[in-house]
Motif scaffolding. Structure first.
Motif, short mmCIF file in Angstrom:
data_model
loop_
_atom_site.label_atom_id
_atom_site.label_comp_id
_atom_site.label_asym_id
_atom_site.label_seq_id
_atom_site.Cartn_x
_atom_site.Cartn_y
_atom_site.Cartn_z
N SER A 1 -7.11 1.80 1.18
CA SER A 1 -6.62 2.63 0.08
C SER A 1 -6.59 1.84 -1.22
CB SER A 1 -5.21 3.13 0.40
OG SER A 1 -4.63 3.68 -0.76
N HIS B 1 -5.64 -3.23 4.97
CA HIS B 1 -5.37 -2.57 6.25
C HIS B 1 -6.07 -1.22 6.37
CE1 HIS B 1 -2.44 -5.72 6.77
NE2 HIS B 1 -1.87 -5.37 5.64
N CYS B 2 -5.97 -0.40 5.30
CA CYS B 2 -6.54 0.94 5.41
C CYS B 2 -7.58 1.24 4.34
CB CYS B 2 -5.42 1.99 5.36
SG CYS B 2 -4.71 2.21 3.71
N CYS C 1 0.84 -1.19 0.00
CA CYS C 1 0.00 0.00 0.00
C CYS C 1 0.88 1.25 0.00
CB CYS C 1 -0.88 -0.02 1.24
SG CYS C 1 -1.93 1.42 1.37
N CYS D 1 -6.58 -1.92 -0.18
CA CYS D 1 -5.65 -2.33 0.87
C CYS D 1 -6.44 -2.96 2.03
CB CYS D 1 -4.88 -1.11 1.37
SG CYS D 1 -3.92 -1.43 2.87
N CYS E 1 -0.44 3.36 3.56
CA CYS E 1 -0.05 2.93 4.90
C CYS E 1 1.26 2.14 4.88
CB CYS E 1 -1.16 2.11 5.56
SG CYS E 1 -1.39 0.46 4.90
ZN LIG Z 1 -3.07 0.68 3.29
#
Ligand SMILES: [Zn+2]
Length: 127
Positions: A94, A91-92, A73, A89, A76
């Motif tokens: 994006s 995790h975030c 990403c 992504c 992040c």
């Molecule tokens: Zn991310």
């Protein structure tokens, strides 16, 4: 896309490998396929059925294992895996992702008959 030429190379490689091991017949060809590579295993199977006629690979079955698409990403900075159904992504969320892998295509292993015995041959290194 280019499954025909891919299958030609694949068959060529498998026949050579099987020959080295004095195989009498190729039963199964196991492939690892990256999801971004554009390779459709069903197409490979269709072409293989045509191309392998009259060789020891006649009737061989294609088994494909799909490899995950790995990304990093840009927001992040973490790495994760995406699927065609979830392109963000993990995790975030994006969408600014750098693709790290996903276009792989190689033979994982082959199942062959050697003088009537079944054996599994490892075949690495095909591009
Ligand atoms: Zn991310």
């Amino acid at each position: 896309m280019h499954e025909l030429s891919v299958t030609e190379h694949l068959l060529d490689y498998c026949l050579k490998t099987a020959e080295k091991q004095h195989a009498a017949r190729i039963r199964v060809i196991r492939l690892c396929v990256g999801r971004l590579g554009g390779i459709v295993p069903e197409c490979i199977q269709v072409y293989l059925d045509m191309l392998a006629e009259g060789t020891i690979a006649e009737g061989a079955r294609i088994e494909a294992e799909f490899l995950p698409v790995k990304v990093r990403c840009r927001d992040c900075g973490r790495e994760g895996e995406i699927t065609p159904h979830r392109l963000a992504c993990p995790h975030c969320g994006s969408l600014r992702l750098q693709i790290l892998s996903g276009k792989e295509f190689y033979i994982k292993s082959m199942e062959v008959d050697i003088d009537g015995d079944q054996s599994t041959a490892s075949a690495d290194g095909l591009e």
